[in-house]
Design a protein around this motif. Structure first.
Motif, PDB file in Angstrom:
ATOM      1  N   PHE A  19       0.876 -50.660 -22.504  1.00  0.00           N
ATOM      2  CA  PHE A  19       1.984 -51.228 -21.559  1.00  0.00           C
ATOM      3  C   PHE A  19       1.240 -51.906 -20.155  1.00  0.00           C
ATOM      4  CE2 PHE A  19       4.160 -50.886 -17.692  1.00  0.00           C
ATOM      5  CZ  PHE A  19       5.395 -52.088 -17.683  1.00  0.00           C
ATOM      6  N   PHE A  20       0.104 -50.660 -19.761  1.00  0.00           N
ATOM      7  CA  PHE A  20      -0.411 -50.185 -18.459  1.00  0.00           C
ATOM      8  C   PHE A  20      -1.830 -51.411 -18.879  1.00  0.00           C
ATOM      9  CE2 PHE A  20      -4.063 -49.002 -15.753  1.00  0.00           C
ATOM     10  CZ  PHE A  20      -3.769 -49.639 -15.116  1.00  0.00           C
ATOM     11  N   SER A  21      -2.104 -51.575 -19.905  1.00  0.00           N
ATOM     12  CA  SER A  21      -3.415 -53.213 -20.087  1.00  0.00           C
ATOM     13  C   SER A  21      -2.670 -54.368 -19.989  1.00  0.00           C
ATOM     14  CB  SER A  21      -4.572 -52.957 -21.358  1.00  0.00           C
ATOM     15  OG  SER A  21      -4.628 -50.975 -21.372  1.00  0.00           O
ATOM     16  N   ARG A  22      -1.727 -53.786 -20.846  1.00  0.00           N
ATOM     17  CA  ARG A  22      -1.586 -55.808 -20.829  1.00  0.00           C
ATOM     18  C   ARG A  22      -0.824 -55.888 -18.873  1.00  0.00           C
ATOM     19  NH1 ARG A  22       3.073 -55.431 -23.105  1.00  0.00           N
ATOM     20  NH2 ARG A  22       3.497 -53.145 -24.362  1.00  0.00           N
ATOM     21  N   TRP A  23       0.161 -55.111 -18.097  1.00  0.00           N
ATOM     22  CA  TRP A  23       0.142 -55.583 -16.738  1.00  0.00           C
ATOM     23  C   TRP A  23      -0.561 -55.531 -16.545  1.00  0.00           C
ATOM     24  CZ3 TRP A  23      -0.546 -52.743 -12.770  1.00  0.00           C
ATOM     25  CH2 TRP A  23      -0.534 -53.348 -11.952  1.00  0.00           C
ATOM     26  N   LYS A  24      -2.273 -55.234 -16.513  1.00  0.00           N
ATOM     27  CA  LYS A  24      -3.335 -55.376 -15.411  1.00  0.00           C
ATOM     28  C   LYS A  24      -4.209 -56.406 -16.000  1.00  0.00           C
ATOM     29  CE  LYS A  24      -7.849 -53.483 -14.785  1.00  0.00           C
ATOM     30  NZ  LYS A  24      -9.294 -52.112 -15.226  1.00  0.00           N
ATOM     31  N   ARG A  25      -3.846 -57.298 -17.708  1.00  0.00           N
ATOM     32  CA  ARG A  25      -4.428 -58.383 -17.517  1.00  0.00           C
ATOM     33  C   ARG A  25      -3.485 -59.817 -16.739  1.00  0.00           C
ATOM     34  NH1 ARG A  25      -5.555 -56.430 -22.571  1.00  0.00           N
ATOM     35  NH2 ARG A  25      -3.390 -56.880 -23.388  1.00  0.00           N
ATOM     36  N   GLN A  26      -2.192 -59.074 -17.660  1.00  0.00           N
ATOM     37  CA  GLN A  26      -1.354 -60.314 -16.578  1.00  0.00           C
ATOM     38  C   GLN A  26      -1.952 -60.619 -15.741  1.00  0.00           C
ATOM     39  OE1 GLN A  26       2.608 -60.004 -18.203  1.00  0.00           O
ATOM     40  NE2 GLN A  26       2.587 -59.414 -20.110  1.00  0.00           N
ATOM     41  N   ILE A  27      -1.433 -59.242 -14.583  1.00  0.00           N
ATOM     42  CA  ILE A  27      -2.192 -59.115 -13.172  1.00  0.00           C
ATOM     43  C   ILE A  27      -3.292 -60.039 -12.876  1.00  0.00           C
ATOM     44  CG2 ILE A  27      -2.279 -57.613 -10.643  1.00  0.00           C
ATOM     45  CD1 ILE A  27       1.440 -58.108 -12.100  1.00  0.00           C
ATOM     46  N   GLY A  28      -4.843 -60.085 -13.353  1.00  0.00           N
ATOM     47  CA  GLY A  28      -5.492 -60.340 -13.108  1.00  0.00           C
ATOM     48  C   GLY A  28      -5.225 -61.793 -13.920  1.00  0.00           C
ATOM     49  N   TYR A  29      -5.151 -62.379 -14.574  1.00  0.00           N
ATOM     50  CA  TYR A  29      -4.944 -63.929 -14.643  1.00  0.00           C
ATOM     51  C   TYR A  29      -4.030 -64.453 -13.922  1.00  0.00           C
ATOM     52  CZ  TYR A  29      -2.484 -67.833 -16.907  1.00  0.00           C
ATOM     53  OH  TYR A  29      -1.964 -68.823 -17.235  1.00  0.00           O
ATOM     54  N   ALA A  30      -2.699 -63.776 -13.317  1.00  0.00           N
ATOM     55  CA  ALA A  30      -1.810 -64.221 -12.496  1.00  0.00           C
ATOM     56  C   ALA A  30      -2.874 -64.909 -10.568  1.00  0.00           C
ATOM     57  CB  ALA A  30      -0.940 -63.550 -12.035  1.00  0.00           C
ATOM     58  N   TRP A  31      -3.876 -63.941 -10.684  1.00  0.00           N
ATOM     59  CA  TRP A  31      -4.784 -63.792  -9.277  1.00  0.00           C
ATOM     60  C   TRP A  31      -5.485 -64.481  -9.219  1.00  0.00           C
ATOM     61  CZ3 TRP A  31      -2.834 -62.866  -4.624  1.00  0.00           C
ATOM     62  CH2 TRP A  31      -1.936 -61.942  -4.626  1.00  0.00           C
ATOM     63  N   ARG A  32      -6.189 -65.062 -10.615  1.00  0.00           N
ATOM     64  CA  ARG A  32      -7.497 -65.423 -10.901  1.00  0.00           C
ATOM     65  C   ARG A  32      -6.812 -67.185 -11.050  1.00  0.00           C
ATOM     66  NH1 ARG A  32      -8.856 -61.822 -14.884  1.00  0.00           N
ATOM     67  NH2 ARG A  32      -8.015 -63.206 -16.775  1.00  0.00           N
ATOM     68  N   ASN A  33      -5.686 -67.438 -11.129  1.00  0.00           N
ATOM     69  CA  ASN A  33      -5.070 -68.740 -11.399  1.00  0.00           C
ATOM     70  C   ASN A  33      -4.516 -68.972  -9.750  1.00  0.00           C
ATOM     71  OD1 ASN A  33      -4.216 -69.478 -13.822  1.00  0.00           O
ATOM     72  ND2 ASN A  33      -2.529 -68.431 -14.724  1.00  0.00           N
ATOM     73  N   THR A  34      -3.915 -68.210  -8.815  1.00  0.00           N
ATOM     74  CA  THR A  34      -4.074 -68.265  -7.282  1.00  0.00           C
ATOM     75  C   THR A  34      -5.063 -68.545  -7.107  1.00  0.00           C
ATOM     76  OG1 THR A  34      -2.172 -66.328  -6.978  1.00  0.00           O
ATOM     77  CG2 THR A  34      -3.274 -67.340  -5.765  1.00  0.00           C
ATOM     78  N   PHE A  35      -6.567 -67.694  -7.166  1.00  0.00           N
ATOM     79  CA  PHE A  35      -7.340 -68.427  -6.504  1.00  0.00           C
ATOM     80  C   PHE A  35      -8.303 -69.776  -6.620  1.00  0.00           C
ATOM     81  CE2 PHE A  35      -7.859 -63.579  -6.004  1.00  0.00           C
ATOM     82  CZ  PHE A  35      -7.267 -63.019  -4.720  1.00  0.00           C
ATOM     83  N   ASN A  36      -8.242 -69.516  -7.992  1.00  0.00           N
ATOM     84  CA  ASN A  36      -8.422 -71.395  -9.004  1.00  0.00           C
ATOM     85  C   ASN A  36      -7.680 -72.119  -7.954  1.00  0.00           C
ATOM     86  OD1 ASN A  36     -10.675 -69.777 -10.027  1.00  0.00           O
ATOM     87  ND2 ASN A  36      -8.992 -69.679 -12.159  1.00  0.00           N
ATOM     88  N   ASP A  37      -7.021 -71.887  -8.029  1.00  0.00           N
ATOM     89  CA  ASP A  37      -5.901 -73.187  -7.412  1.00  0.00           C
ATOM     90  C   ASP A  37      -6.102 -73.476  -5.984  1.00  0.00           C
ATOM     91  OD1 ASP A  37      -3.388 -75.078  -7.870  1.00  0.00           O
ATOM     92  OD2 ASP A  37      -2.831 -74.114  -5.994  1.00  0.00           O
ATOM     93  N   PHE A  38      -5.920 -71.995  -5.355  1.00  0.00           N
ATOM     94  CA  PHE A  38      -6.835 -71.923  -3.912  1.00  0.00           C
ATOM     95  C   PHE A  38      -8.398 -73.070  -4.111  1.00  0.00           C
ATOM     96  CE2 PHE A  38      -7.747 -70.815   0.210  1.00  0.00           C
ATOM     97  CZ  PHE A  38      -7.253 -70.745   0.716  1.00  0.00           C
ATOM     98  N   SER A  39      -8.853 -72.702  -4.646  1.00  0.00           N
ATOM     99  CA  SER A  39     -10.662 -73.331  -4.426  1.00  0.00           C
ATOM    100  C   SER A  39     -10.626 -74.391  -4.738  1.00  0.00           C
ATOM    101  CB  SER A  39     -11.445 -72.523  -5.136  1.00  0.00           C
ATOM    102  OG  SER A  39     -11.156 -72.445  -6.065  1.00  0.00           O
TER     103      SER A  39
END
Length: 323
Positions: A19-39
């Protein structure tokens, strides 16, 4: 030997699906999308950040003006005292008894007594009529008792009630309470405080609308991606998370920019305040935002960004729900 090589692989695979690994991957995916969209939309994103920052700066500056004005007002004009004029016919023993009665009141913090000799000395010092007073046969000034009220009694209504009670005491000719400036100053600072609250409420609404509109535009730009994610079975939380983080990120950056603008304002206005302080013959220290106040502004803006993103995204997902 082969068994020993296979066992760690299974454990590693099991850990990667925890659960922790899947949650960590989802958090990282969401933040990458946020930074990519901002840039990718850097100009529009920065424009949104500056609009929000300016909207936050206006109530922040208003709050700073009210805070510094309130502190300066207390420095210029402290709480008024009651000046009691004692009858000149009282004997020293009667005067001592009267002072004791004044100190017995619960609203009284301190009583400063000035004898008739002391009052005329001070009058000569401050009035400049010492030579004229020397021509008089007797001292025309009465003894004076200056009453300093307690902190809880420093209100106009309480002081007026205390003034009326003290006038009934024998040996008191008159009591003066010069509270006109204090009342006006208090009313003015309260008015500024109310204006700050009104501006803050309107600016919070404006910030919510700006962030919500920005997230709505991002949603429409990624409309096809959201539809595909819904078709392959992505959960609502997985789709929602990048937009929520985007609102949080925009709110955080805007709050930081707003704090910088507020400090620039304080730096620029200090020279103007120095001229004012010279005119009034006092020292005015301009105080900026404290650390707790700055953190509160950042936290409030982040919450506004999160709520605005949540409402905008939930509304869109409800409209485009695939059954």
């Amino acid at each position: 030997m082969s068994y020993a090589n296979i066992k760690p692989t299974k454990l590693k695979k099991k850990d990667s699906n925890s659960f922790f690994s899947r949650w960590k991957r989802q958090i990282g995916y969401a933040w990458r999308n946020t930074f990519n969209d901002f840039s990718q939309h850097i100009f529009a994103s920065l424009l949104t950040v500056f609009v929000i920052a300016i909207s936050i700066t206006l109530p922040t500056i208003s709050y700073l003006l009210w805070k510094n004005a309130n502190q300066t007002a207390q420095q210029w004009y402290p709480t008024p005292n009651l000046t009691v004029y004692i009858n000149k016919e009282l004997t020293p023993e009667q005067t001592t008894e009267l002072i004791a009665k004044l100190k017995s009141y619960s609203e009284v913090e301190q009583v400063n007594y000035l004898s008739r000799e002391k009052t005329i000395e001070e009058f000569k010092t401050w009035s400049g009529f010492s030579s004229a007073l020397d021509l008089l046969d007797e001292n025309p000034l009465p003894a004076v008792a200056i009453i300093v009220p307690k902190e809880e009694a420093k209100k106009t209504a309480i002081l007026h009630r205390l003034q009326a009670e003290l006038l009934n005491l024998d040996g008191i000719d008159d009591i003066k309470l010069d509270d006109s400036w204090f009342t006006r100053l208090t009313a003015l600072t309260n008015m500024v405080k109310s204006v700050v609250w009104i501006i803050s409420i309107f600016m919070i609404i404006a910030v919510s609308l700006v962030i919500g509109n920005s997230i709505r535009l991002t949603i429409f730009a990624r409309k096809q991606t959201i539809v595909v994610m819904q078709l392959i079975g992505a959960t609502e939380g997985f789709i929602l998370r990048p937009f929520l983080y985007s609102g949080i990120f925009i709110g955080f950056v805007s709050a930081v920019v707003s704090l910088v603008l507020s400090e620039i304002f304080i730096f620029q206005i200090e020279s103007i305040i120095l001229n004012v302080s010279d005119a009034f013959g006092t020292i005015i220290n301009i105080e900026g935002l404290l650390w707790d106040e700055s953190l509160l502004i950042i936290l409030i803006t982040i919450i506004i960004g999160w709520l605005s993103s949540f409402v905008a995204t939930k509304k869109y997902l409800k409209m485009t729900q695939i059954t």
